[in-house]
Enzyme design. Structure first.
Site, PDB file in Angstrom:
ATOM      1  N   CYS A  34      44.119  35.027  35.902  1.00  0.00           N
ATOM      2  CA  CYS A  34      44.540  36.414  35.699  1.00  0.00           C
ATOM      3  C   CYS A  34      44.845  37.082  37.039  1.00  0.00           C
ATOM      4  O   CYS A  34      45.082  38.290  37.086  1.00  0.00           O
ATOM      5  CB  CYS A  34      43.460  37.204  34.947  1.00  0.00           C
ATOM      6  SG  CYS A  34      41.870  37.255  35.804  1.00  0.00           S
ATOM      7  N   TYR A  50      34.125  27.553  32.900  1.00  0.00           N
ATOM      8  CA  TYR A  50      34.103  28.984  32.544  1.00  0.00           C
ATOM      9  C   TYR A  50      34.509  29.125  31.075  1.00  0.00           C
ATOM     10  O   TYR A  50      35.449  29.852  30.734  1.00  0.00           O
ATOM     11  CB  TYR A  50      35.033  29.824  33.429  1.00  0.00           C
ATOM     12  CG  TYR A  50      34.710  29.830  34.897  1.00  0.00           C
ATOM     13  CD1 TYR A  50      33.657  30.588  35.395  1.00  0.00           C
ATOM     14  CD2 TYR A  50      35.476  29.088  35.800  1.00  0.00           C
ATOM     15  CE1 TYR A  50      33.365  30.599  36.756  1.00  0.00           C
ATOM     16  CE2 TYR A  50      35.191  29.084  37.159  1.00  0.00           C
ATOM     17  CZ  TYR A  50      34.137  29.847  37.630  1.00  0.00           C
ATOM     18  OH  TYR A  50      33.851  29.857  38.974  1.00  0.00           O
ATOM     19  N   CYS A  75      47.642  56.249  22.208  1.00  0.00           N
ATOM     20  CA  CYS A  75      47.960  55.403  23.360  1.00  0.00           C
ATOM     21  C   CYS A  75      48.936  54.345  22.865  1.00  0.00           C
ATOM     22  O   CYS A  75      48.640  53.622  21.917  1.00  0.00           O
ATOM     23  CB  CYS A  75      46.693  54.757  23.916  1.00  0.00           C
ATOM     24  SG  CYS A  75      47.025  53.517  25.201  1.00  0.00           S
ATOM     25  N   CYS A 130      47.871  59.162  33.455  1.00  0.00           N
ATOM     26  CA  CYS A 130      46.815  58.221  33.090  1.00  0.00           C
ATOM     27  C   CYS A 130      46.647  57.093  34.094  1.00  0.00           C
ATOM     28  O   CYS A 130      45.534  56.751  34.471  1.00  0.00           O
ATOM     29  CB  CYS A 130      47.093  57.666  31.696  1.00  0.00           C
ATOM     30  SG  CYS A 130      46.084  56.275  31.218  1.00  0.00           S
ATOM     31  N   CYS A 171      55.694  57.363  26.974  1.00  0.00           N
ATOM     32  CA  CYS A 171      54.387  58.014  26.850  1.00  0.00           C
ATOM     33  C   CYS A 171      54.352  59.286  27.689  1.00  0.00           C
ATOM     34  O   CYS A 171      54.655  59.265  28.885  1.00  0.00           O
ATOM     35  CB  CYS A 171      53.288  57.060  27.317  1.00  0.00           C
ATOM     36  SG  CYS A 171      51.629  57.796  27.248  1.00  0.00           S
TER      37      CYS A 171
END
Length: 458
Positions: free
Chosen positions: A412, A316, A163, A82, A76
């Site tokens: 995560c 959750y 992207c 970015c 990229c």
């Protein structure tokens, strides 16, 4: 702590020992850590210090003497600007190995968990163009309406036409919307002056069905060019089944406002994870990598060890994605979620799939779970998928009191996973049996992890 004697612009020859999840190489000068962009483990380089703090410093690469065998050319052209894909310069097999190593190290350093089996990271066949959601700001650049991303650590727009981790379909539609918005005279948002109309464009693609949703985020309720824009979009891209105007009049960095207005088609698009169907709205939470979401949920299902006779508590539970996936193999699934709108979506998704063995309830899990148990509902398995901050101690104690034979923890954030696993195993009969990293976010330092805990029965 002794005051550092290092100074800005000082140069040192170093060998990089580690890599942060943000993609910085880590070198140590007499034990003092320095973080340098575009550096990989094992590389020897001359660096210059750019910012010196009390306990660490940042540096820049002056000259690289050796290259890591895992270094690749980032494809990229925006890679160094970015800041979104921090690991593009690391080969994909090395990315997977790095994530496995990072999870194992964090479990040991933060959770004090020794001799835990951390499996090789489950990666992708093609680690590109996987994102089903595109979200870009709109701004005026040199008098022209542009879309793109912000230069890292700034709000300076970088106009971008593609992207490499986003859906190619979304990229094409975004460029078309930019072109016709400019032709129609749509006024781009100016965040400094808080003027203009179009703030952001968000696209959601349902990979299984090919349906696309366009969300046009505006500062004002009045959107004069809205219907003309709708006609142009739908004529060229018939897969666009929903176009929504989201109104955000606030001077804020938060992208979406509270009010939405349907401009075209349906309020939802539909997608599948495996054989389970989901309705996705403009405000729904939905995993951004559908291929790896299926891998992740299959891992959860495997660790849950369901035979069709088990009761599962899903903590959750969100819009019910994991709950409904588990309901295919469980006797009953009970989902608890504090966000009322998410619970309503979960109920709709259960109805959509004709699943009557799932129940969702609004509230705090540490309050709802004891109520379920008091009413005679005993879990065989508890699945928990908390936000990045992990679980609070009261919830963890509630899970231990519920005493399921298995717990499956989806995370995560390896750091909060390690902390919570340590709490769950420190004074109980539960042991961490296995941990499986899953690469949901290729080219970045983020990693999703599934951990299995079993209760030792004497």
């Amino acid at each position: 702590m002794k005051e550092t004697t290092f100074h800005k612009n000082e140069q040192f020859e170093v060998v990089f020992e580690d890599l942060t999840h943000e993609g910085f190489g880590v070198a140590k000068i007499n034990g003092f850590p320095v973080f340098v962009a575009d550096a990989l483990v094992g590389e020897r380089a001359l660096i210059a210090l750019t910012k010196v703090k009390k306990s660490f410093a940042y540096g820049r690469m002056v000259f690289r003497y050796t290259k890591s065998p895992d270094r690749v050319e980032a494809p990229c052209r925006f890679f160094k600007l970015c800041g979104g894909c921090t690991l593009q310069h690391l080969s994909y097999p090395a990315q997977l190995a790095y994530k496995q190593k990072r999870v194992a190290e964090v479990l040991k350093r933060i959770g004090y968990l020794e001799n835990i089996t951390v499996c090789p990271t489950q990666g992708m066949g093609n680690p590109w163009n996987y994102r089903n959601k595109s979200q870009v700001p709109v701004a005026s650049v040199d008098g022209q309406l542009e879309i793109g991303f912000y230069r890292q650590r700034t709000h300076q727009m970088i106009p971008m036409d593609t992207c490499l981790i986003q859906s190619e379909t979304n990229d094409q539609i975004l460029q078309w919307i930019k072109q016709i918005s400019s032709q129609l005279g749509v006024e781009p948002y100016d965040e400094q002056k808080h003027t203009g109309v179009l703030r952001h464009i968000m696209l959601r693609e349902a990979k299984a069905t090919g349906e696309v949703m366009v969300v046009l985020v505006t500062r004002t309720k009045v959107f004069p060019e809205g219907q003309a824009l709708v006609k142009k979009i739908t004529k060229r891209y018939p897969m666009v089944q929903s176009i929504v105007q989201n109104i955000n009049p606030q001077k804020t960095n938060v992208i979406l406002g509270e009010q939405t207005k349907l401009l075209h088609g349906r309020k939802y698009i539909y997608d599948y994870i495996g054989s389970v169907k989901f309705a996705i709205s403009a405000l729904s939470f939905y995993q951004i990598n559908p291929i790896q979401t299926k891998v992740l949920y299959e891992q959860v299902l495997h660790y849950a060890g369901l035979t069709g006779n088990e009761v599962v508590f899903d903590v959750y539970s969100g819009v019910g994605t994991i709950s409904l996936f588990l309901a295919q193999k469980a006797k009953a699934v009970y989902g608890v979620e504090i966000v009322e709108a998410a619970v309503e979506n979960a109920k709709q998704n259960a109805k959509l799939n004709g699943m009557d063995n799932v129940r969702f309830e609004v509230g705090k899990a540490e309050t709802v779970i004891p109520q379920w148990i008091c009413s005679g509902i005993q879990p065989d398995v508890i699945v928990v998928d908390p936000p990045r901050k992990g679980c609070d101690k009261h919830l963890l104690q509630t899970m231990l009191t519920a005493s399921p034979s298995r717990m499956v923890y989806v995370s995560c954030n390896p750091a909060t996973l390690a902390r919570d696993l340590q709490i769950l195993t420190a004074t109980s009969d539960y042991k961490v049996k296995e941990v499986q990293p899953v690469d949901m976010f290729a080219q970045t330092g983020h990693v999703e992890t599934v951990a299995l805990l079993k209760r030792n029965i004497v």
